[in-house]
Design a protein around this motif. Structure first.
Motif, PDB file in Angstrom:
ATOM      1  N   ASN A 123       0.828  -1.214   0.000  1.00 40.69           N
ATOM      2  CA  ASN A 123       0.000   0.000   0.000  1.00 40.69           C
ATOM      3  C   ASN A 123       0.857   1.257   0.000  1.00 40.69           C
ATOM      4  O   ASN A 123       0.437   2.306   0.492  1.00 40.69           O
ATOM      5  CB  ASN A 123      -0.932  -0.005   1.217  1.00 40.69           C
ATOM      6  N   GLY A 124       2.066   1.147  -0.535  1.00 41.49           N
ATOM      7  CA  GLY A 124       2.989   2.275  -0.532  1.00 41.49           C
ATOM      8  C   GLY A 124       2.674   3.303  -1.598  1.00 41.49           C
ATOM      9  O   GLY A 124       1.741   3.165  -2.402  1.00 41.49           O
ATOM     10  N   VAL A 125       3.496   4.335  -1.616  1.00 39.18           N
ATOM     11  CA  VAL A 125       3.268   5.463  -2.524  1.00 39.18           C
ATOM     12  C   VAL A 125       3.326   5.024  -3.984  1.00 39.18           C
ATOM     13  O   VAL A 125       2.491   5.440  -4.812  1.00 39.18           O
ATOM     14  CB  VAL A 125       4.316   6.560  -2.251  1.00 39.18           C
ATOM     15  N   ILE A 126       4.302   4.177  -4.327  1.00 37.12           N
ATOM     16  CA  ILE A 126       4.465   3.783  -5.738  1.00 37.12           C
ATOM     17  C   ILE A 126       3.259   2.990  -6.224  1.00 37.12           C
ATOM     18  O   ILE A 126       2.723   3.246  -7.317  1.00 37.12           O
ATOM     19  CB  ILE A 126       5.763   2.979  -5.903  1.00 37.12           C
ATOM     20  N   ASN A 127       2.806   2.020  -5.428  1.00 34.25           N
ATOM     21  CA  ASN A 127       1.627   1.251  -5.841  1.00 34.25           C
ATOM     22  C   ASN A 127       0.386   2.130  -5.921  1.00 34.25           C
ATOM     23  O   ASN A 127      -0.460   1.955  -6.816  1.00 34.25           O
ATOM     24  CB  ASN A 127       1.402   0.103  -4.856  1.00 34.25           C
ATOM     25  N   GLN A 128       0.245   3.081  -5.012  1.00 31.62           N
ATOM     26  CA  GLN A 128      -0.914   3.982  -5.057  1.00 31.62           C
ATOM     27  C   GLN A 128      -0.894   4.837  -6.318  1.00 31.62           C
ATOM     28  O   GLN A 128      -1.937   5.060  -6.951  1.00 31.62           O
ATOM     29  CB  GLN A 128      -0.921   4.861  -3.809  1.00 31.62           C
ATOM     30  N   MET A 129       0.315   5.300  -6.715  1.00 27.77           N
ATOM     31  CA  MET A 129       0.430   6.103  -7.934  1.00 27.77           C
ATOM     32  C   MET A 129       0.124   5.264  -9.169  1.00 27.77           C
ATOM     33  O   MET A 129      -0.553   5.734 -10.100  1.00 27.77           O
ATOM     34  CB  MET A 129       1.835   6.703  -8.027  1.00 27.77           C
ATOM     35  N   LEU A 130       0.615   4.023  -9.201  1.00 26.28           N
ATOM     36  CA  LEU A 130       0.351   3.157 -10.350  1.00 26.28           C
ATOM     37  C   LEU A 130      -1.137   2.864 -10.490  1.00 26.28           C
ATOM     38  O   LEU A 130      -1.695   2.867 -11.600  1.00 26.28           O
ATOM     39  CB  LEU A 130       1.147   1.850 -10.204  1.00 26.28           C
ATOM     40  N   MET A 131      -1.800   2.603  -9.369  1.00 28.63           N
ATOM     41  CA  MET A 131      -3.234   2.301  -9.419  1.00 28.63           C
ATOM     42  C   MET A 131      -4.037   3.554  -9.752  1.00 28.63           C
ATOM     43  O   MET A 131      -5.020   3.496 -10.502  1.00 28.63           O
ATOM     44  CB  MET A 131      -3.678   1.711  -8.073  1.00 28.63           C
ATOM     45  N   SER A 149      -3.076   5.996 -11.617  1.00 24.14           N
ATOM     46  CA  SER A 149      -2.881   6.329 -13.033  1.00 24.14           C
ATOM     47  C   SER A 149      -3.548   5.313 -13.960  1.00 24.14           C
ATOM     48  O   SER A 149      -3.585   5.532 -15.179  1.00 24.14           O
ATOM     49  CB  SER A 149      -1.382   6.399 -13.332  1.00 24.14           C
ATOM     50  N   GLY A 150      -4.035   4.211 -13.406  1.00 27.00           N
ATOM     51  CA  GLY A 150      -4.699   3.206 -14.221  1.00 27.00           C
ATOM     52  C   GLY A 150      -3.763   2.222 -14.874  1.00 27.00           C
ATOM     53  O   GLY A 150      -4.196   1.395 -15.694  1.00 27.00           O
ATOM     54  N   LEU A 151      -2.456   2.277 -14.564  1.00 30.96           N
ATOM     55  CA  LEU A 151      -1.501   1.352 -15.178  1.00 30.96           C
ATOM     56  C   LEU A 151      -1.658  -0.063 -14.644  1.00 30.96           C
ATOM     57  O   LEU A 151      -1.363  -1.030 -15.344  1.00 30.96           O
ATOM     58  CB  LEU A 151      -0.073   1.857 -14.931  1.00 30.96           C
ATOM     59  N   VAL A 152      -2.089  -0.217 -13.417  1.00 28.45           N
ATOM     60  CA  VAL A 152      -2.304  -1.544 -12.833  1.00 28.45           C
ATOM     61  C   VAL A 152      -3.647  -1.535 -12.109  1.00 28.45           C
ATOM     62  O   VAL A 152      -4.143  -0.484 -11.681  1.00 28.45           O
ATOM     63  CB  VAL A 152      -1.173  -1.920 -11.841  1.00 28.45           C
ATOM     64  N   ASP A 153      -4.242  -2.740 -12.015  1.00 27.88           N
ATOM     65  CA  ASP A 153      -5.540  -2.865 -11.351  1.00 27.88           C
ATOM     66  C   ASP A 153      -5.394  -3.250  -9.888  1.00 27.88           C
ATOM     67  O   ASP A 153      -6.325  -3.027  -9.096  1.00 27.88           O
ATOM     68  CB  ASP A 153      -6.390  -3.916 -12.075  1.00 27.88           C
ATOM     69  N   GLU A 154      -4.282  -3.882  -9.551  1.00 29.11           N
ATOM     70  CA  GLU A 154      -4.049  -4.299  -8.173  1.00 29.11           C
ATOM     71  C   GLU A 154      -2.602  -4.045  -7.797  1.00 29.11           C
ATOM     72  O   GLU A 154      -1.743  -3.952  -8.692  1.00 29.11           O
ATOM     73  CB  GLU A 154      -4.388  -5.780  -7.990  1.00 29.11           C
ATOM     74  N   PRO A 155      -2.309  -3.900  -6.519  1.00 31.02           N
ATOM     75  CA  PRO A 155      -0.928  -3.582  -6.104  1.00 31.02           C
ATOM     76  C   PRO A 155       0.069  -4.631  -6.575  1.00 31.02           C
ATOM     77  O   PRO A 155      -0.208  -5.830  -6.545  1.00 31.02           O
ATOM     78  CB  PRO A 155      -1.022  -3.546  -4.572  1.00 31.02           C
TER      79      PRO A 155
END
Length: 289
Positions: free
Chosen positions: A132-140, A142-148
């Motif tokens: 649940n870190g900053v990088i995963n939150q940014m990726l989700m 932005s729509g690049l990934v659906d799950e962490p």
């Protein structure tokens, strides 16, 4: 009439052998007590306990599990060195061509991490890379990934964190080398018709090689023995040689085998340094005899 130099000084510029030895003695004593003596004791245990034997070294270089750890350590150290070089060289060039406030800000950005504990910087990367870190939150977001994504406890995470921690050790030697190149060299090359790229390829980069060599060797050797960052960010799945040695000493109480692991890596590092010295021939760049 010039004053006669003190007997400890030769020609007013160099110290005599006795003066040099007296100045270096505190460091030599400290290095012997804190480094050479423990290292020698550990290597002695690996070779002579319980009886004179090479069984510990045979186990270290034949057991697949330990070979995997050694190869992983070498692979990560090499990748970290290349990544740090790619990041450091352009930054060092900008620093070498900057002055005033801009240079002060760039130097501070490189030096400030060195004044911060490695443990603190490693925990910062754990916060960034966790599920649940900053990088995963940014990726989700932005729509690049659906799950962490699983970023923590991977080799990629170890490489990124170690490259960041060791980056100043690559930047500073290259910056020093680039700073020492007179601007007249570039101007002379361009006056003779050389393009910007030719000036970089034929003048700037070759003259920066002493700094590149020093930085690469320093980062690679530091990466080989890195402990805190791989242990916390990589976990048991990405164990490196320093963590394995610590495990053998603290948990298995097998000091002899830990000494054998240290001996194998020490032999490799000495061989690498010898090959590096012969291949790169630093004396061609620094002009030493």
């Amino acid at each position: 009439m010039s004053a006669r130099p003190h007997r400890w000084l030769l020609g007013g510029r160099h110290y005599s052998s006795a003066a040099s030895l007296a100045l270096a003695a505190p460091f030599l004593v400290l290095a012997f007590v804190t480094f050479l003596l423990p290292l020698g004791s550990l290597l002695h245990e690996s070779l002579f306990l319980p009886t004179p034997t090479l069984a510990h070294y045979e186990r270290a270089v034949t057991a697949p599990v330990y070979l995997r750890v050694m190869l992983r350590t070498l692979r990560i150290a090499a990748i970290v060195t290349v990544l740090a070089l790619l990041l450091a060289w352009p930054l060092a060039l900008v620093m070498a061509r900057s002055t005033g406030l801009k240079l002060a800000i760039l130097v501070a950005s490189v030096l400030l991490p060195l004044w911060t504990s490695v443990l603190v910087r490693t925990y910062a990367w754990m916060v960034l890379l966790q599920k649940n870190g900053v990088i995963n939150q940014m990726l989700m977001a932005s729509g690049l990934v659906d799950e962490p994504l699983k970023l923590l406890y991977t080799e990629t995470a170890v490489v990124i964190a170690m490259s960041h921690v060791l980056l100043p050790f690559m930047v500073l030697p290259i910056y020093s080398a680039l700073r020492g190149i007179p601007d007249d060299y570039s101007r002379a090359a361009q006056m003779l018709g050389a393009s910007e790229w030719a000036t970089f390829r034929e003048v700037i980069f070759p003259l920066s090689l002493p700094g590149v060599t020093s930085g690469c060797l320093m980062v690679f050797l530091l990466a080989l023995g890195f402990f805190v960052t791989p242990a916390l960010i990589g976990g048991p799945q990405q164990m490196m040689i320093a963590t394995l040695v610590s495990q053998q000493v603290r948990e298995m109480l097998d000091w002899s085998f830990a000494g054998a692991l240290v001996g194998v890596m020490l032999a490799f590092v000495l061989l690498l340094a010898l090959i590096f010295k012969r291949a790169v021939r630093l004396d061609r760049f620094v002009g030493s005899a």
